[in-house]
Motif scaffolding. Structure first.
Motif, PDB file in Angstrom:
ATOM      1  N   ILE A  82       0.815  -1.211   0.000  1.00 37.23           N
ATOM      2  CA  ILE A  82       0.000   0.000   0.000  1.00 37.23           C
ATOM      3  C   ILE A  82       0.851   1.265   0.000  1.00 37.23           C
ATOM      4  O   ILE A  82       0.449   2.315  -0.511  1.00 37.23           O
ATOM      5  N   ARG A  83       2.069   1.190   0.522  1.00 33.77           N
ATOM      6  CA  ARG A  83       2.923   2.374   0.594  1.00 33.77           C
ATOM      7  C   ARG A  83       3.378   2.841  -0.784  1.00 33.77           C
ATOM      8  O   ARG A  83       3.668   4.024  -0.969  1.00 33.77           O
ATOM      9  N   ILE A  84       3.425   1.936  -1.747  1.00 34.17           N
ATOM     10  CA  ILE A  84       3.764   2.336  -3.115  1.00 34.17           C
ATOM     11  C   ILE A  84       2.611   3.137  -3.709  1.00 34.17           C
ATOM     12  O   ILE A  84       2.799   4.145  -4.402  1.00 34.17           O
ATOM     13  N   LEU A  85       1.391   2.709  -3.409  1.00 35.71           N
ATOM     14  CA  LEU A  85       0.217   3.465  -3.842  1.00 35.71           C
ATOM     15  C   LEU A  85       0.165   4.813  -3.123  1.00 35.71           C
ATOM     16  O   LEU A  85      -0.216   5.836  -3.709  1.00 35.71           O
ATOM     17  N   MET A  86       0.571   4.822  -1.858  1.00 37.39           N
ATOM     18  CA  MET A  86       0.620   6.076  -1.103  1.00 37.39           C
ATOM     19  C   MET A  86       1.663   7.039  -1.689  1.00 37.39           C
ATOM     20  O   MET A  86       1.469   8.252  -1.713  1.00 37.39           O
ATOM     21  N   LYS A  90       1.140  10.753  -3.098  1.00 35.21           N
ATOM     22  CA  LYS A  90       1.972  11.901  -2.725  1.00 35.21           C
ATOM     23  C   LYS A  90       2.493  12.612  -3.970  1.00 35.21           C
ATOM     24  O   LYS A  90       2.625  13.839  -3.987  1.00 35.21           O
ATOM     25  N   MET A  91       2.786  11.851  -5.004  1.00 35.82           N
ATOM     26  CA  MET A  91       3.244  12.431  -6.266  1.00 35.82           C
ATOM     27  C   MET A  91       2.108  13.096  -7.043  1.00 35.82           C
ATOM     28  O   MET A  91       2.362  13.893  -7.922  1.00 35.82           O
ATOM     29  N   LYS A  92       0.861  12.678  -6.723  1.00 36.93           N
ATOM     30  CA  LYS A  92      -0.303  13.036  -7.541  1.00 36.93           C
ATOM     31  C   LYS A  92      -0.126  12.460  -8.943  1.00 36.93           C
ATOM     32  O   LYS A  92      -0.436  13.108  -9.952  1.00 36.93           O
ATOM     33  N   ALA A  93       0.421  11.252  -8.986  1.00 36.16           N
ATOM     34  CA  ALA A  93       0.670  10.580 -10.262  1.00 36.16           C
ATOM     35  C   ALA A  93      -0.650  10.369 -11.010  1.00 36.16           C
ATOM     36  O   ALA A  93      -1.636   9.932 -10.431  1.00 36.16           O
ATOM     37  N   GLU A 127       2.970   6.742   5.455  1.00 34.34           N
ATOM     38  CA  GLU A 127       1.789   5.938   5.783  1.00 34.34           C
ATOM     39  C   GLU A 127       0.988   6.578   6.912  1.00 34.34           C
ATOM     40  O   GLU A 127      -0.248   6.610   6.872  1.00 34.34           O
ATOM     41  N   LYS A 128       1.686   7.101   7.930  1.00 33.81           N
ATOM     42  CA  LYS A 128       0.992   7.789   9.026  1.00 33.81           C
ATOM     43  C   LYS A 128       0.230   8.999   8.500  1.00 33.81           C
ATOM     44  O   LYS A 128      -0.895   9.277   8.922  1.00 33.81           O
ATOM     45  N   GLU A 129       0.854   9.728   7.590  1.00 33.29           N
ATOM     46  CA  GLU A 129       0.222  10.924   7.005  1.00 33.29           C
ATOM     47  C   GLU A 129      -1.054  10.560   6.261  1.00 33.29           C
ATOM     48  O   GLU A 129      -2.101  11.188   6.432  1.00 33.29           O
ATOM     49  N   ALA A 143      -7.111   6.230  -5.166  1.00 34.89           N
ATOM     50  CA  ALA A 143      -6.793   4.852  -5.536  1.00 34.89           C
ATOM     51  C   ALA A 143      -7.698   4.357  -6.665  1.00 34.89           C
ATOM     52  O   ALA A 143      -7.243   3.655  -7.583  1.00 34.89           O
ATOM     53  N   PHE A 144      -8.973   4.730  -6.608  1.00 30.93           N
ATOM     54  CA  PHE A 144      -9.919   4.332  -7.659  1.00 30.93           C
ATOM     55  C   PHE A 144      -9.546   5.003  -8.978  1.00 30.93           C
ATOM     56  O   PHE A 144      -9.423   4.348 -10.017  1.00 30.93           O
TER      57      PHE A 144
END
Length: 238
Positions: A82-86, A90-93, A127-129, A143-144
């Protein structure tokens, strides 16, 4: 009297000169600090770009799926972590499986991670953020959208949704996700899930007591798929 006036002017002149000197010194110091800070920022961005280039495809100047897989390997995390998705959040990819240099810069500068080791250490804080309630709803919606692979695509197939639910919500709402994934896999009414249904599930997990679901009111504005889901659970337990 004239001498006194001259002495007074002389004292005022000295005070004025001293003030100007201190002011000039303060301005120079401020400029020097600004220059130093600017140089440090430039060096930091250079290191961030160097790290980007280690994973980017030279022909496209993008970190593509192969580069992301290499990055995950170097970070000692799975590509489904999940941290890769996070990190993508963060990048707003914008495009699934691809990071632009601008997106990379945006995230790593915010995380103050200009080396691989710093990025690795920044992931727990990221992840905490993201898990703060004020951020998680935005991340969940992101994510969607991140999984929409075509420009005009509005929905996601059931198989992908099940995988996404596991990654995004599995650790927080384990029971709800297990039941909902089971339901999605056996039902025949829905082939895809849209954003309204996706966000409805998020609301369901946060607002409805589980597993009794005593506070679920089908008369409220729930997506129909959730009404069907609740009925399915009731029948399953009967």
């Amino acid at each position: 009297m004239r001498r006194s006036s001259t002495k007074k002017k002389s004292a005022e002149s000295v005070a004025t000169d001293l003030f100007r000197s201190e002011l000039s010194s303060a301005i120079k110091k401020k400029k020097s600090n600004k220059t130093t800070s600017s140089k440090a920022s430039t060096k930091e961005m250079d290191r961030i770009d160097q790290l980007f280039n280690q994973y980017a495809n030279r022909s496209s100047n993008l970190i593509d799926p192969e580069g992301i897989e290499k990055l995950c390997s170097n970070l000692d995390v799975s590509h489904t972590d999940i941290r890769i998705l996070m990190l993508a959040w963060k990048m707003k990819a914008e495009k699934q499986g691809y990071f632009t240099n601008e997106e990379w810069r945006r995230a790593l500068k915010a995380l103050r991670a200009d080396t691989l080791n710093k990025l690795k250490k920044a992931l727990p804080e990221l992840e905490k953020e993201v898990r703060r309630p004020t951020n998680f709803a935005d991340f969940y919606a992101y994510a969607f959208n991140y999984c929409l692979t075509e420009e005009k695509q509005k929905s996601i197939d059931i198989e992908t949704i099940c995988q996404l639910l596991e990654i995004v919500m599995g650790s927080t709402f384990r029971a709800q996700v297990d039941y909902f994934v089971e339901y999605l896999k056996i039902q025949n009414d829905y082939k895809v899930i849209n954003m309204d249904q996706w966000m409805g599930l998020y609301r369901f997990c946060n607002e409805i007591s589980f597993p009794d679901m005593g506070n679920y009111n089908p008369e409220l504005a729930w997506p129909l798929i959730l009404d069907n889901f609740v009925e399915w659970i009731a029948e399953k337990r009967a």
